[in-house]
Design a protein around this motif. Structure first.
Motif, PDB file in Angstrom:
ATOM      1  N   VAL A   8       1.023  -1.123   0.192  1.00  8.92           N
ATOM      2  CA  VAL A   8      -0.021  -0.156  -0.188  1.00  8.92           C
ATOM      3  C   VAL A   8       0.880   1.159   0.109  1.00  8.92           C
ATOM      4  CG1 VAL A   8      -1.908   1.319   1.244  1.00  8.92           C
ATOM      5  CG2 VAL A   8      -1.915  -1.373   1.255  1.00  8.92           C
ATOM      6  N   ALA A   9       0.658   2.055  -1.005  1.00 15.50           N
ATOM      7  CA  ALA A   9       1.469   3.406  -1.119  1.00 15.50           C
ATOM      8  C   ALA A   9       0.850   4.529  -1.186  1.00 15.50           C
ATOM      9  CB  ALA A   9       2.623   3.358  -2.267  1.00 15.50           C
ATOM     10  N   THR A  10       0.831   5.520  -0.465  1.00 19.76           N
ATOM     11  CA  THR A  10       0.173   6.790  -0.158  1.00 19.76           C
ATOM     12  C   THR A  10       1.056   7.761  -1.240  1.00 19.76           C
ATOM     13  OG1 THR A  10      -0.440   6.398   1.762  1.00 19.76           O
ATOM     14  CG2 THR A  10      -0.776   8.509   0.947  1.00 19.76           C
ATOM     15  N   ASP A  38       4.946   7.323   1.592  1.00 18.25           N
ATOM     16  CA  ASP A  38       5.480   6.183   2.379  1.00 18.25           C
ATOM     17  C   ASP A  38       4.742   4.911   2.064  1.00 18.25           C
ATOM     18  OD1 ASP A  38       6.254   8.009   4.356  1.00 18.25           O
ATOM     19  OD2 ASP A  38       4.645   7.793   5.725  1.00 18.25           O
ATOM     20  N   ILE A  39       5.344   3.967   2.199  1.00 20.03           N
ATOM     21  CA  ILE A  39       4.661   2.595   1.720  1.00 20.03           C
ATOM     22  C   ILE A  39       4.522   1.485   2.682  1.00 20.03           C
ATOM     23  CG2 ILE A  39       5.544   0.501   0.512  1.00 20.03           C
ATOM     24  CD1 ILE A  39       7.335   2.127  -1.231  1.00 20.03           C
ATOM     25  N   ALA A  40       3.620   1.027   2.949  1.00 23.43           N
ATOM     26  CA  ALA A  40       3.336  -0.053   3.912  1.00 23.43           C
ATOM     27  C   ALA A  40       3.245  -1.310   3.202  1.00 23.43           C
ATOM     28  CB  ALA A  40       1.825   0.216   4.717  1.00 23.43           C
ATOM     29  N   LEU A  41       3.867  -2.550   4.049  1.00 20.03           N
ATOM     30  CA  LEU A  41       3.732  -3.908   3.514  1.00 20.03           C
ATOM     31  C   LEU A  41       3.156  -4.665   4.634  1.00 20.03           C
ATOM     32  CD1 LEU A  41       7.731  -4.368   2.630  1.00 20.03           C
ATOM     33  CD2 LEU A  41       5.828  -3.488   1.162  1.00 20.03           C
ATOM     34  N   VAL A  42       1.831  -5.340   4.048  1.00 21.23           N
ATOM     35  CA  VAL A  42       1.109  -6.001   5.017  1.00 21.23           C
ATOM     36  C   VAL A  42       1.376  -7.357   4.881  1.00 21.23           C
ATOM     37  CG1 VAL A  42      -1.124  -6.369   5.926  1.00 21.23           C
ATOM     38  CG2 VAL A  42      -0.494  -4.273   4.935  1.00 21.23           C
ATOM     39  N   ALA A  43       1.851  -8.294   5.682  1.00 27.62           N
ATOM     40  CA  ALA A  43       2.181  -9.669   5.675  1.00 27.62           C
ATOM     41  C   ALA A  43       1.173 -10.284   6.323  1.00 27.62           C
ATOM     42  CB  ALA A  43       3.713  -9.740   6.118  1.00 27.62           C
ATOM     43  N   GLY A  44       0.456 -11.206   5.544  1.00 25.81           N
ATOM     44  CA  GLY A  44      -0.520 -11.840   6.387  1.00 25.81           C
ATOM     45  C   GLY A  44      -1.795 -11.996   5.832  1.00 25.81           C
ATOM     46  N   THR A  45      -2.930 -12.991   6.038  1.00 28.24           N
ATOM     47  CA  THR A  45      -3.623 -13.065   5.474  1.00 28.24           C
ATOM     48  C   THR A  45      -5.240 -12.490   6.274  1.00 28.24           C
ATOM     49  OG1 THR A  45      -4.263 -15.231   5.980  1.00 28.24           O
ATOM     50  CG2 THR A  45      -3.310 -14.829   3.719  1.00 28.24           C
ATOM     51  N   GLY A  46      -4.742 -12.030   7.428  1.00 26.19           N
ATOM     52  CA  GLY A  46      -5.593 -11.449   8.192  1.00 26.19           C
ATOM     53  C   GLY A  46      -6.543 -10.047   7.652  1.00 26.19           C
ATOM     54  N   PRO A  47      -7.611  -9.579   8.292  1.00 27.52           N
ATOM     55  CA  PRO A  47      -8.138  -8.337   7.790  1.00 27.52           C
ATOM     56  C   PRO A  47      -7.254  -7.117   8.181  1.00 27.52           C
ATOM     57  CG  PRO A  47      -9.408  -9.347   9.860  1.00 27.52           C
ATOM     58  CD  PRO A  47      -8.395 -10.191   9.249  1.00 27.52           C
ATOM     59  N   PRO A  61       9.426   4.657   5.210  1.00 26.15           N
ATOM     60  CA  PRO A  61       9.134   6.189   4.861  1.00 26.15           C
ATOM     61  C   PRO A  61       9.364   6.800   3.350  1.00 26.15           C
ATOM     62  CG  PRO A  61      10.410   5.700   7.013  1.00 26.15           C
ATOM     63  CD  PRO A  61      10.190   4.462   6.234  1.00 26.15           C
ATOM     64  N   ALA A  62       8.721   7.642   2.975  1.00 26.67           N
ATOM     65  CA  ALA A  62       8.977   8.246   1.734  1.00 26.67           C
ATOM     66  C   ALA A  62      10.580   8.505   1.494  1.00 26.67           C
ATOM     67  CB  ALA A  62       8.205   9.398   1.278  1.00 26.67           C
ATOM     68  N   GLY A  63      11.046   8.251   0.351  1.00 24.30           N
ATOM     69  CA  GLY A  63      12.518   8.614   0.188  1.00 24.30           C
ATOM     70  C   GLY A  63      12.911   8.718  -1.238  1.00 24.30           C
ATOM     71  N   PRO A  64      13.963   9.291  -1.463  1.00 24.54           N
ATOM     72  CA  PRO A  64      14.353   9.521  -2.928  1.00 24.54           C
ATOM     73  C   PRO A  64      14.299   8.284  -3.752  1.00 24.54           C
ATOM     74  CG  PRO A  64      16.154   9.803  -1.530  1.00 24.54           C
ATOM     75  CD  PRO A  64      14.985   9.700  -0.569  1.00 24.54           C
ATOM     76  N   ARG A  65      14.643   7.085  -3.212  1.00 24.09           N
ATOM     77  CA  ARG A  65      14.888   6.066  -3.837  1.00 24.09           C
ATOM     78  C   ARG A  65      13.624   5.070  -4.047  1.00 24.09           C
ATOM     79  NH1 ARG A  65      19.991   2.406  -1.787  1.00 24.09           N
ATOM     80  NH2 ARG A  65      19.470   1.713  -3.907  1.00 24.09           N
TER      81      ARG A  65
END
Length: 307
Positions: A24-26, A50-59, A136-140
Motif C-alpha cells: 500500500v503506497a500513499t 510512504d509504503i506499507a507492507l502488510v504480511a499475512g491474510t488477516g483483515p 518512509p518516503a525517500g528519494p529511492r
C-alpha cells in the motif's frame, strides 16, 4: 494486481480477505492503516510517499483517520457498503482503468498491489517481515512509485505485465529500504549480504544450489581461510553454511514437488542430490513427511481473488 484508490475524507475501507502480501503506497494526502478487526488496535500513519507492507491474510483497514468507521468491506471481489453515505457509495466508483474512488480535489491517492507468494520460497520472504512494516518516503522509492502511478490508469496491450514488473520494483526497493534501517527485526541474512565474503557465498549458494558445495570451496571463493569463513558465516547468517544450503534446497524442493510434475528423482537432482533416497531422508527430516506425501497433501495454488 495493482489498483489506484482516490478517496475524499471521510473514508474507510476494510479488506476482510487479504492476500499473503500487500503493498500500500500513499501518493498524495495521508492515511492510517490498522491490522485486525479491533477498532481500538494501534494504527500506523502513512504520509505522502510512504509504503506499507502488510504480511499475512488477516483483515486490515485503511482510512483517512483511525476514528472513521468502516464504510466499505472488501472480501475477494465482493464489496459490501456498510455505511450508505455518499462517500461510501463513491468509494469504489470506477474512474479509469484500475482506478476507483470519487476523484474530488483534496482526496488521498493510494496504490494497492497484491501478491500471492504461495509456496515455501514465498514463506521465507513472509517470515522475515512483521505483520506491518512502514517504509518512509525517500528519494529511492518515490520515482518508482511515480512511474507505477503513471502506468496504472492506462489500458494498453501488455499493461498488466508492465504493472506487475513495476510493482515488483516498488516491492524490492521497499524491502531494501526496510532492511537497511537499524533494528532487531531486520533479517540477519540481509546484513550478511553486505559482507564481502559471506554475501558472495550466499549468492553462490542461491545461484547454483545443486552444486556439491563444501565449506572449503566456499571459503576459497571468498578468499579467506576455512575456519574464518565458517565462523563469520555462522555469526552473520545464524547457522553454518551447509545447514543453510540444506534448508534452501528443501525450500526449493518443496515448491518443485507441489508446483511441477517432475519425479522425486528429478527434483532430487535439481536441488543437488544424486541419490533420491538420500534426498527423501533429508526432506523428511526437514518437513516431517516424505516427498511423495508432501506432494499428495499439497494443493497447487490458484489465482488469489482479491485485487
Amino acid at each position: 494486481m495493482v489498483r489506484q484508490l482516490i478517496q475524499r475524507p471521510p473514508w474507510s475501507l476494510t479488506f476482510a480477505e487479504a492476500p499473503p502480501l500487500t503493498v500500500v503506497a500513499t501518493l498524495g494526502g495521508h492515511a492510517s492503516i490498522r491490522l485486525g478487526d479491533d477498532a481500538r488496535a494501534a494504527t500506523a500513519r502513512l504520509a505522502a510517499g510512504d509504503i506499507a507492507l502488510v504480511a499475512g491474510t488477516g483483515p486490515y483497514t485503511i482510512a483517512d483517520d483511525p476514528s472513521t468507521p468502516p464504510q466499505v468491506v472488501i472480501s475477494g471481489r465482493r464489496k459490501q457498503v456498510v455505511n450508505a453515505s455518499v462517500a461510501a457509495a463513491a468509494a469504489h466508483r470506477s474512474l479509469a482503468a484500475r482506478t476507483y474512488g470519487d476523484g474530488s480535489p483534496g482526496a488521498t491517492i493510494m496504490l494497492r498491489g497484491a501478491y500471492e507468494l504461495r509456496g515455501d520460497v514465498g514463506d521465507r520472504l513472509l517470515g522475515m517481515l512483521p505483520p506491518l512494516a512502514v517504509v518512509p518516503a525517500g528519494p529511492r522509492t518515490r520515482p518508482a512509485l511515480d512511474l507505477l502511478a503513471a502506468e496504472v490508469a492506462r489500458d494498453e496491450p501488455g499493461q498488466d505485465a508492465v504493472l506487475d514488473r513495476l510493482l515488483d520494483l516498488v516491492l524490492v526497493l521497499a524491502l531494501r529500504a526496510w532492511c537497511a534501517e537499524p533494528g532487531p527485526a531486520r533479517p540477519a541474512w540481509y546484513r550478511a549480504l553486505a559482507d564481502p565474503a559471506v554475501g558472495g557465498a550466499l549468492r553462490l549458494l542461491h545461484g547454483d544450489p545443486a552444486r556439491r558445495w563444501t565449506v572449503a570451496a566456499l571459503a576459497a571463493a571468498a578468499g579467506v581461510s576455512r575456519a574464518a569463513f565458517a565462523a563469520r558465516f555462522t555469526g552473520l547468517v545464524g547457522e553454518p553454511p551447509l545447514t543453510y544450503l540444506t534448508g534452501w534446497r528443501m525450500t526449493l524442493a518443496a515448491d518443485l514437488l507441489r508446483d511441477t510434475d517432475a519425479t522425486v528423482a528429478a527434483v532430487a537432482r535439481q536441488v543437488g542430490y544424486g541419490d533420491p533416497f538420500a534426498f527423501s531422508v533429508a526432506f523428511k527430516r526437514s518437513r516431517g513427511v516424505s516427498p511423495s506425501a508432501w506432494r499428495s497433501s499439497s494443493v497447487r495454488p490458484g489465482p488469489f481473488p482479491g485485487g
